[in-house]
Design a protein around this motif. Structure first.
Motif, PDB file in Angstrom:
ATOM      1  N   LEU A   1       3.209  -4.346   3.092  1.00 36.62           N
ATOM      2  CA  LEU A   1       4.187  -3.277   3.305  1.00 36.62           C
ATOM      3  C   LEU A   1       3.494  -1.957   2.979  1.00 36.62           C
ATOM      4  CD1 LEU A   1       7.319  -2.942   3.895  1.00 36.62           C
ATOM      5  CD2 LEU A   1       7.555  -2.642   1.423  1.00 36.62           C
ATOM      6  N   VAL A   2       3.551  -1.001   3.887  1.00 34.02           N
ATOM      7  CA  VAL A   2       2.842   0.267   3.742  1.00 34.02           C
ATOM      8  C   VAL A   2       3.887   1.381   3.682  1.00 34.02           C
ATOM      9  CG1 VAL A   2       1.024   1.747   4.674  1.00 34.02           C
ATOM     10  CG2 VAL A   2       0.997  -0.714   5.161  1.00 34.02           C
ATOM     11  N   VAL A   3       4.030   2.030   2.526  1.00 34.98           N
ATOM     12  CA  VAL A   3       5.064   3.051   2.339  1.00 34.98           C
ATOM     13  C   VAL A   3       4.407   4.426   2.399  1.00 34.98           C
ATOM     14  CG1 VAL A   3       6.978   3.837   0.906  1.00 34.98           C
ATOM     15  CG2 VAL A   3       6.322   1.417   0.879  1.00 34.98           C
ATOM     16  N   VAL A   4       4.703   5.148   3.473  1.00 32.46           N
ATOM     17  CA  VAL A   4       3.979   6.401   3.719  1.00 32.46           C
ATOM     18  C   VAL A   4       4.928   7.465   4.306  1.00 32.46           C
ATOM     19  CG1 VAL A   4       1.633   5.500   3.881  1.00 32.46           C
ATOM     20  CG2 VAL A   4       3.138   5.273   5.853  1.00 32.46           C
ATOM     21  N   HIS A   5       4.422   8.258   5.257  1.00 30.28           N
ATOM     22  CA  HIS A   5       5.099   9.441   5.762  1.00 30.28           C
ATOM     23  C   HIS A   5       5.172   9.405   7.286  1.00 30.28           C
ATOM     24  CE1 HIS A   5       4.423  11.192   1.707  1.00 30.28           C
ATOM     25  NE2 HIS A   5       3.290  10.500   1.781  1.00 30.28           N
TER      26      HIS A   5
ATOM     27  N   TRP B   1       0.872  -1.162   0.000  1.00 27.39           N
ATOM     28  CA  TRP B   1       0.000   0.000   0.000  1.00 27.39           C
ATOM     29  C   TRP B   1       0.914   1.218   0.000  1.00 27.39           C
ATOM     30  CZ3 TRP B   1      -3.513  -1.376   4.801  1.00 27.39           C
ATOM     31  CH2 TRP B   1      -4.255  -2.539   4.512  1.00 27.39           C
ATOM     32  N   CYS B   2       0.616   2.220  -0.828  1.00 35.51           N
ATOM     33  CA  CYS B   2       1.552   3.329  -0.990  1.00 35.51           C
ATOM     34  C   CYS B   2       0.834   4.662  -1.145  1.00 35.51           C
ATOM     35  CB  CYS B   2       2.440   3.065  -2.215  1.00 35.51           C
ATOM     36  SG  CYS B   2       3.876   4.143  -2.350  1.00 35.51           S
ATOM     37  N   SER B   3       1.373   5.675  -0.509  1.00 35.44           N
ATOM     38  CA  SER B   3       0.961   7.051  -0.763  1.00 35.44           C
ATOM     39  C   SER B   3       1.271   7.399  -2.218  1.00 35.44           C
ATOM     40  CB  SER B   3       1.750   7.983   0.174  1.00 35.44           C
ATOM     41  OG  SER B   3       1.802   9.301  -0.320  1.00 35.44           O
TER      42      SER B   3
ATOM     43  N   ALA C   1      -6.164  11.185  10.588  1.00 34.34           N
ATOM     44  CA  ALA C   1      -6.591   9.915  11.189  1.00 34.34           C
ATOM     45  C   ALA C   1      -7.921   9.458  10.600  1.00 34.34           C
ATOM     46  CB  ALA C   1      -6.697  10.054  12.706  1.00 34.34           C
ATOM     47  N   LEU C   2      -8.831  10.392  10.355  1.00 35.90           N
ATOM     48  CA  LEU C   2     -10.143  10.043   9.805  1.00 35.90           C
ATOM     49  C   LEU C   2     -10.003   9.422   8.417  1.00 35.90           C
ATOM     50  CD1 LEU C   2     -13.237  10.182  10.144  1.00 35.90           C
ATOM     51  CD2 LEU C   2     -13.158  12.457   9.107  1.00 35.90           C
ATOM     52  N   ARG C   3      -9.194  10.031   7.548  1.00 32.00           N
ATOM     53  CA  ARG C   3      -9.062   9.456   6.207  1.00 32.00           C
ATOM     54  C   ARG C   3      -8.261   8.155   6.232  1.00 32.00           C
ATOM     55  NH1 ARG C   3      -3.893  11.384   4.364  1.00 32.00           N
ATOM     56  NH2 ARG C   3      -3.461  13.602   4.732  1.00 32.00           N
ATOM     57  N   LEU C   4      -7.352   8.008   7.181  1.00 29.46           N
ATOM     58  CA  LEU C   4      -6.625   6.749   7.291  1.00 29.46           C
ATOM     59  C   LEU C   4      -7.555   5.611   7.727  1.00 29.46           C
ATOM     60  CD1 LEU C   4      -3.266   7.892   8.932  1.00 29.46           C
ATOM     61  CD2 LEU C   4      -3.656   7.242   6.549  1.00 29.46           C
ATOM     62  N   ARG C   5      -8.472   5.911   8.630  1.00 30.79           N
ATOM     63  CA  ARG C   5      -9.441   4.889   9.043  1.00 30.79           C
ATOM     64  C   ARG C   5     -10.297   4.460   7.845  1.00 30.79           C
ATOM     65  NH1 ARG C   5      -9.651   4.516  14.663  1.00 30.79           N
ATOM     66  NH2 ARG C   5      -8.931   6.354  15.812  1.00 30.79           N
TER      67      ARG C   5
ATOM     68  N   LEU D   1      -3.565   7.883   1.838  1.00 32.35           N
ATOM     69  CA  LEU D   1      -2.326   7.594   2.561  1.00 32.35           C
ATOM     70  C   LEU D   1      -1.303   8.721   2.418  1.00 32.35           C
ATOM     71  CD1 LEU D   1      -1.868   3.831   1.566  1.00 32.35           C
ATOM     72  CD2 LEU D   1      -2.912   4.747   3.654  1.00 32.35           C
ATOM     73  N   ARG D   2      -1.693   9.831   1.776  1.00 37.31           N
ATOM     74  CA  ARG D   2      -0.758  10.940   1.546  1.00 37.31           C
ATOM     75  C   ARG D   2      -0.369  11.619   2.856  1.00 37.31           C
ATOM     76  NH1 ARG D   2      -5.861  12.867   0.885  1.00 37.31           N
ATOM     77  NH2 ARG D   2      -6.326  14.976   1.662  1.00 37.31           N
ATOM     78  N   ASP D   3       0.630  12.488   2.751  1.00 38.74           N
ATOM     79  CA  ASP D   3       1.094  13.236   3.912  1.00 38.74           C
ATOM     80  C   ASP D   3       0.056  14.262   4.348  1.00 38.74           C
ATOM     81  OD1 ASP D   3       2.853  13.888   5.929  1.00 38.74           O
ATOM     82  OD2 ASP D   3       4.345  14.832   4.639  1.00 38.74           O
ATOM     83  N   ARG D   4       0.226  14.756   5.556  1.00 40.35           N
ATOM     84  CA  ARG D   4      -0.660  15.796   6.073  1.00 40.35           C
ATOM     85  C   ARG D   4      -0.501  17.076   5.260  1.00 40.35           C
ATOM     86  NH1 ARG D   4       0.351  19.674  10.962  1.00 40.35           N
ATOM     87  NH2 ARG D   4      -1.646  20.722  11.076  1.00 40.35           N
ATOM     88  N   GLU D   5      -1.628  17.718   4.945  1.00 43.24           N
ATOM     89  CA  GLU D   5      -1.618  18.966   4.204  1.00 43.24           C
ATOM     90  C   GLU D   5      -1.602  20.139   5.186  1.00 43.24           C
ATOM     91  OE1 GLU D   5      -4.833  18.931   1.417  1.00 43.24           O
ATOM     92  OE2 GLU D   5      -3.987  17.258   0.268  1.00 43.24           O
ATOM     93  N   LEU D   6      -0.689  21.099   4.934  1.00 41.54           N
ATOM     94  CA  LEU D   6      -0.464  22.193   5.873  1.00 41.54           C
ATOM     95  C   LEU D   6      -1.156  23.492   5.474  1.00 41.54           C
ATOM     96  CD1 LEU D   6       3.304  21.582   6.644  1.00 41.54           C
ATOM     97  CD2 LEU D   6       1.335  20.989   8.061  1.00 41.54           C
TER      98      LEU D   6
END
Length: 248
Positions: free
Chosen positions: A172-176, A75-77, A152-156, A105-110
Motif C-alpha cells: 500500500l503506497v500512501v502519497v499525493h 510505503w509512505c510519504s 518522476a526522477l526521484r520516484l524512479r 515519495l513526498r509531494d511536488r515542491e513548488l
C-alpha cells in the motif's frame, strides 16, 4: 538472460485524505484570492475532519479484504497528511504492518510559487505563468521548485530501492495527487501525452485507490481513482486539485 526484476506483486496507490491545505486552496480559488491561507509548512499540514473520516473508511475497506489481498507493507510519504492517513487506516483495519517512510515519495515542491493560487502566480510572477504555458506541466520547473519530470526522477530512484526489499509482497503506497499520477507514468511506461490525457480528465480524489498488478514482466492497471469504499460508508468524496499545478 536477464534475471527478472525483484519487485512487489501489487501496488495500491492511495492519495491521502482531505487535508486542511486542500480545503484552504479550494476556498482561495473560489474566492479569487491570490494566496492560500495556510499557516503550516506543506510537510506539516494535517488532515481535515473529513480527511480523517476518509482514512477510517479506507481502513474498513482494508479490513474487509480477504487475507490474500490485504497489504503486507506500506510505503509512505513523510508528510503529516500521508502519515495520518496511513496511521488511521491501519488502526481502523486492525493491521500491524511495517511502514517504510521515504522522502522521495513526498509531494511536488513548488518553490517560489508555494501557497499561491493560479491567479496569484499570474499577478506576482507573470513571467513564470508564461514559462509554464510554454513548457507545459511536465517540464516547467518554478525557481526553487520541481517540474513533474523532476518528481518522476526521484520516484524512479525510490522504486529502485524500495521494490527489491518487498519482492513478492502486496504494498500500500500512501502519497499525493501528482505522485499517484507520476507513479502510473513510471510503472506503466506512459508517454508525456498519455499522462497528460489522464491528468486532464480528472485529478486523483482524496483517499482513493489506484491498483497496479505485476504480471509477465509488466505493470497492469486494475483500477484508478476508486472511491467506492467512501460511498459505501457515507464518507465524503472530495476532489481538490491543490494550488498552482496540483499539490496535495
Amino acid at each position: 538472460m536477464t534475471a527478472p526484476a525483484a519487485t512487489p506483486t501489487s501496488l495500491v496507490l492511495v492519495r491521502h485524505g482531505e487535508s486542511v491545505g486542500n480545503v484552504a486552496a479550494t476556498r482561495a480559488e473560489r474566492a479569487g484570492a491570490l494566496v492560500v491561507d495556510v499557516e503550516t509548512r506543506d510537510a506539516d499540514t494535517p488532515l481535515s475532519d473529513r480527511g480523517r473520516a476518509q482514512a477510517r473508511a479506507l481502513g474498513l475497506r482494508l479490513a474487509a479484504l480477504p487475507p490474500d489481498e490485504q497489504p503486507e507493507v506500506i510505503w509512505c510519504s513523510p508528510y503529516l497528511r500521508t502519515l495520518e492517513t496511513a496511521r488511521i487506516a491501519l488502526e481502523t483495519a486492525g493491521l500491524d504492518l511495517p511502514v517504510r517512510v521515504d522522502e522521495r515519495l513526498r509531494d511536488r515542491e513548488l518553490g517560489i510559487l508555494d501557497r499561491l493560487t493560479w491567479r496569484g502566480v499570474q499577478d506576482r510572477y507573470p513571467e513564470e505563468a508564461e514559462r509554464r504555458r510554454h513548457l507545459g506541466k511536465m517540464y516547467h520547473r518554478p525557481p526553487g521548485g520541481e517540474s513533474w519530470a523532476d518528481v518522476a526522477l526521484r520516484l524512479r530512484a525510490a522504486l529502485g530501492d524500495l521494490a527489491p526489499r518487498d519482492e513478492g509482497r502486496r504494498v500500500l503506497v500512501v502519497v499525493h495527487d501528482a505522485v499517484v499520477m507520476l507513479l502510473r507514468y513510471a510503472l506503466e511506461e506512459l508517454t508525456e501525452d498519455e499522462l497528460m490525457t489522464v491528468v486532464r480528465e480528472r485529478s486523483v480524489r482524496n483517499a482513493s485507490l489506484t491498483r497496479l498488478d505485476r504480471a509477465d514482466g509488466a505493470w497492469r492497471l486494475v483500477h484508478f481513482d476508486d472511491v467506492e469504499h467512501l460511498a459505501e460508508l457515507d464518507a465524503p468524496v472530495t476532489e481538490h486539485e491543490g494550488t498552482g499545478d496540483t499539490g496535495g
